[in-house]
Design a protein around this motif. Structure first.
Motif, short mmCIF file in Angstrom:
data_model
loop_
_atom_site.label_atom_id
_atom_site.label_comp_id
_atom_site.label_asym_id
_atom_site.label_seq_id
_atom_site.Cartn_x
_atom_site.Cartn_y
_atom_site.Cartn_z
N GLY A 1 0.83 -0.84 0.14
CA GLY A 1 0.00 0.24 -0.23
C GLY A 1 1.27 1.43 -0.03
O GLY A 1 2.29 1.56 0.10
N ILE A 2 0.10 2.85 0.22
CA ILE A 2 0.78 3.89 0.25
C ILE A 2 2.02 4.20 1.28
O ILE A 2 2.82 4.08 0.84
N ILE B 1 -6.90 6.25 -2.69
CA ILE B 1 -6.43 5.51 -1.96
C ILE B 1 -6.40 5.71 -0.49
O ILE B 1 -6.04 7.16 -0.19
N ASN B 2 -6.57 4.56 0.58
CA ASN B 2 -6.94 4.84 1.77
C ASN B 2 -5.48 4.54 2.26
O ASN B 2 -4.62 4.06 2.22
N ARG C 1 -8.16 0.75 6.13
CA ARG C 1 -8.36 0.39 4.99
C ARG C 1 -8.33 -1.54 4.45
O ARG C 1 -8.45 -1.81 5.68
N LEU D 1 -2.19 -2.67 -2.42
CA LEU D 1 -2.13 -1.30 -2.90
C LEU D 1 -3.31 -1.46 -4.25
O LEU D 1 -3.31 -1.96 -5.22
N HIS D 2 -4.15 -0.53 -3.60
CA HIS D 2 -5.13 -0.53 -4.70
C HIS D 2 -5.78 0.85 -5.19
O HIS D 2 -6.12 2.08 -3.72
N ILE D 3 -5.95 1.50 -6.32
CA ILE D 3 -6.80 2.76 -6.49
C ILE D 3 -7.76 2.93 -7.09
O ILE D 3 -8.47 1.65 -7.93
N HIS D 4 -8.86 3.40 -6.26
CA HIS D 4 -10.34 3.29 -6.64
C HIS D 4 -10.71 4.51 -8.16
O HIS D 4 -9.54 5.61 -7.52
N THR E 1 -3.90 9.53 3.20
CA THR E 1 -4.89 9.10 2.33
C THR E 1 -4.87 10.09 1.25
O THR E 1 -4.30 11.35 1.06
#
Length: 285
Positions: A105-106, A145-146, A151, A156-159, A247
């Protein structure tokens, strides 16, 4: 720039069809300038038991494993991504762009590298698949992204979805009032209040604090910018904050050129109080 035309109507319809029945063959991917770059990642263990990571870890452009699309730039899986259905797949109002490399993730340090993939640009290329408004207008899109603090999945996932109308009104007003900086170096101190919706879909009564930046360039490393212009200076000043607390949300600037980038956290003393999750600003349909 007209975002609805970036992919085009033909590809939009193709992706809608793919959401209902994934084809056996993927789209051809031409080599890119980054084709000779060193392999990227991973961040996290490839054997980790994470649902959306398992969804994409063996996906390819030819065998999508249930994804709507899988892209390997220059044939490089480590820089690739899958596009999967989100909240309302039939309407394509919530898509997820997920790296095909293990990337928790981020908070991943490799996202700050100069040669890191531009995942928000990859996500932006699918804005054109979102449905138009009732009058045929361009979709009011948002990429989000959170934080690691809040989360649901550690991959990692981008809405890729729509922006909450109340958030749009507050963002537009802040731009009109010259509250949004165009200089990334002052992004840290460019704080605006934005309302969204509660968990019961009611309009938030009070705004939360977001650092707001107006940039003209979507093809850049927003993780590195966030670290350089916000997180690193805050840590140097003694704040107990890191990339894992942050975020990010990106949307179109409706009051002028470019894009509005919002960043928030609950650790750095934002006023109004910040957030560690941008779901309240998303309208998934």
């Amino acid at each position: 720039m007209t975002t609805t035309n970036r992919i085009g109507f033909a590809r939009r319809f193709a992706l809608i069809a793919a959401a209902a029945s994934v084809p056996a063959m993927g789209l051809a991917v031409a080599p890119t300038a980054g084709a000779q770059a060193a392999e990227f990642g991973p961040c996290g263990k490839p054997g980790d038991n994470v649902a959306i990571w398992k969804d994409v870890k063996t996906a390819t452009p030819q065998h999508k494993n249930g994804a709507i699309d899988v892209v390997f730039p220059g044939g490089d899986r480590s820089r690739g991504f899958a596009v999967r259905e989100g909240h309302h797949p039939a309407q394509l109002t919530d898509l997820l762009v997920i790296p095909t490399a293990r990337e928790t993730g981020i908070e991943c340090n490799n996202l700050l590298d100069a040669n890191a993939p531009h995942y928000f640009k990859d996500a932006f290329d699918y804005v054109g698949t979102l449905p138009p408004g009732n009058q045929g207008q361009s979709p009011d899109w948002a990429l989000g992204i959170n934080s690691a603090d809040n989360r649901g999945q550690d991959q990692l996932h981008i809405h890729v979805t729509l922006l909450d109308p109340t958030a749009r009104a507050d963002i537009d007003q802040a731009v009109k009032n010259h509250k949004v900086t165009k200089d990334a170096k002052t992004w840290k101190d460019s704080v605006i209040g934005v309302r969204g919706h509660t968990q019961t879909d009611q309009i938030e009564k009070s705004p939360h604090g977001y650092r707001a930046w107006n940039t003209d360039n979507i093809d850049q490393n927003f993780f590195a910018a966030l670290n350089t212009d916000i997180v690193a200076p805050l840590k140097k000043a003694g704040a107990d904050v890191g990339m894992n607390n942050e975020t990010l949300l990106i949307t179109k600037n409706h009051q002028g050129p470019g894009f509005i980038v919002l960043a928030s956290d609950e650790k750095s003393g934002l006023a109004p109080f910040g957030v560690n999750n941008i779901e309240r600003l998303l309208d998934k349909g």
